[in-house]
Design a protein around this motif. Structure first.
Motif: not given
Length: 524
Positions: A281, A293-294, A334, A337-338, A340-341, A351, A386
């Motif tokens: 990305t 970013h996402r 969000h 997703f945090s 997962i990331d 960040q 986010n």
């Protein structure tokens, strides 16, 4: 069209379908416009799976608008889900069912037959427009249909096949697939006990974004009468951005981003190209901006034809004023997703600043966020901006646009903190799906609810299902409509309440943002 109860093995179907399976006792049969289907009885419902609503989009139909399904002779078994469309492998989801008959749907009905006249709910799965499969156990509609509603779930083309801006192909093929499924519902659902004049579309995440897009699409006008949009993403692409992403995906495969170029590639290989592009990305940040970013490689394209305008602009102009809208989001959109990331609990100030700089609206958005939330630590600010950019504010603005255009909307927020995983994810993205369907102990989200699920979770799920099905039946989910003065919303929790929309600080920060189609930037 008629329904019968089969009590003996049928004659073999057409050679294309192969021999029909032996009938079960009292196996329901329904005659559709294309031919007779045989389903099965499950917990008092008649269930039909893997029903084709369009021809497989392969060969000469690759990258084309969906073509109505051809008819068949004999009785076609509708006992197994159709194969999922080719899709991203970033989450490691297994695709155990092979085949190219991707455009199928599934029907649960408590009372098949044209006399029933039951409300109809049509579910559009989410998955970032790159993943999605109606056969997932969390989408089993037995609980919803058991309340007296006909429920339809469907598959549609994803990723490059469904949403890439391909030379020589219509835009938004995945959305056109959804329109084809809705046309099938209009023409056939009465035979399953449904009322074609009481159809509600509902979906979550990319499914919610699809619902928002359908509200703005002339081709979908009149095919549904109410809409439930759960966690609507704010990402809609300009044709230039979508074409640039498609060119990068095609280059990954060494072909041109055209129908002829991409048709030479096995459909199963296309998702990997999209995954490969968005694994890099940072390389594209100056051209593609916020979606790096996402990582969001695919989204509906505001092409001026299939999708003439963004949903917010279209609804504000009155495009869906005659369609009832129920829309909302979860509080902690969000946080999943945090996790997962791999940054949950570890977000740095750098960040947080990057997220604020890239996503917050306006030239001084980052500093405005810090002033609006003076007590928030870096991680909370990271989560807030986010969540607001991707789901919370797009969902709120859809309600605002609907009432601005003369329509009616009901707003909700899911605030119940999921007890699973130590409660770390709160009311996270996707938590609403098992609560809406009532499948608290199955599927990918079961860990969020806790095993076994608590009586509180069961009660909350029942209340949400009651609201969704009541809205589908008569347009009232059980709390006052949203307006620009009181801004009332249902907060789903234990207990649930009705109050003014609680995310006021975020609302004010995003008040003047219009969620335009995302552009291709000038950077190289």
């Amino acid at each position: 069209m008629a329904v019968t109860e089969s009590r003996k093995p049928s004659e073999p179907g057409s050679s294309e379908l192969g021999p029909s399976a032996p009938s079960e006792p009292s196996a329901p049969e329904v005659r559709t416009g294309a031919g007779v289907l045989r389903g099965r009885r499950e917990a008092g419902l008649a269930v039909f799976r893997g029903v084709p609503f369009a021809e497989p989009p392969v060969g000469a139909l690759r990258f084309a608008e969906p073509r109505p399904v051809r008819g068949w002779d004999g009785v076609r078994p509708a006992l197994a889900y159709g194969p999922p469309p080719p899709q991203s492998g970033v989450l490691g989801v297994s695709q155990d069912v092979a085949g190219d008959d991707w455009l199928t749907l599934n029907v649960w009905t408590p009372e098949p037959g044209p006399a029933a006249g039951l409300p109809v709910m049509v579910w559009i799965p989410g998955g970032g427009y790159a993943m999605g499969d109606s056969s997932l156990p969390e989408y089993d509609a037995g609980h919803l249909a058991g309340s007296g509603t006909v429920v339809v779930t469907l598959n549609y083309r994803l990723g490059v096949e469904g949403f890439a801006q391909v030379g020589g192909a219509p835009a938004n093929r995945g959305l056109l697939d959804q329109v084809a499924a809705l046309r099938w519902v209009r023409d056939n659902i009465r035979a399953f006990g449904g009322d074609p004049d009481r159809v509600t579309v509902f979906g979550q995440s990319a499914g919610g974004g699809s619902v928002a897009a359908l509200l703005a699409m002339p081709r979908a006008a009149g095919l549904f009468h109410r809409a439930v949009a759960q966690s609507v993403p704010g990402t809609f692409f300009s044709p230039e951005l979508a074409a640039d992403i498609a060119a990068a995906c095609a280059a990954e495969l060494g072909v041109e981003p055209t129908v002829s170029g991409l048709s030479a590639v096995d459909p199963a290989l296309l998702p990997a190209a999209g995954d490969a592009v968005f694994a890099k990305t940072l390389q594209w940040r100056e051209r593609w901006g916020q979606i790096t970013h996402r990582p969001i490689p695919f989204a509906p394209v505001v092409d001026g034809d299939v999708l003439p305008a963004t949903p917010w602009r279209a609804l504000a102009g009155g495009a869906a004023r005659d369609v009832g809208l129920l829309v909302g989001h979860t509080r902690d959109e969000h946080r999943l997703f945090s996790l997962i990331d791999g940054v949950l609990g570890q977000v740095t100030r750098e960040q947080a600043e990057t997220a604020l700089r890239m996503l917050a609206p306006g030239p001084d958005g980052a500093s405005r966020y810090r002033r609006a939330f003076p007590e928030a630590a870096d991680e909370e600010l990271y989560e807030l901006v986010n969540a607001d950019w991707l789901f919370r504010m797009p969902s709120l603005h859809l309600a605002d646009a609907q009432i601005a255009g003369g329509g009616r909307a009901h707003l909700y927020e899911l605030t119940w903190p999921a007890p699973g995983l130590g409660g770390a994810l709160g009311a996270c993205h996707g938590l609403d799906v098992p609560l809406v369907f009532g499948n608290l102990g199955t599927g990918q989200t079961a860990a969020l609810i806790g095993d076994p699920s608590s009586p509180a979770a069961e009660e909350l799920s029942a209340r949400i299902r009651e609201a969704w099905t009541a809205f589908a039946a008569h347009g009232d989910p059980g709390w006052p409509a949203y307006d620009a003065d009181r801004r009332l919303a249902r907060l789903f929790d234990t207990p649930s309440t009705v109050t003014s929309y609680p995310e006021e600080a975020s609302r004010l920060l995003w008040r003047d943002h219009t969620f335009p189609a995302l552009p291709l930037l000038a950077g190289q």
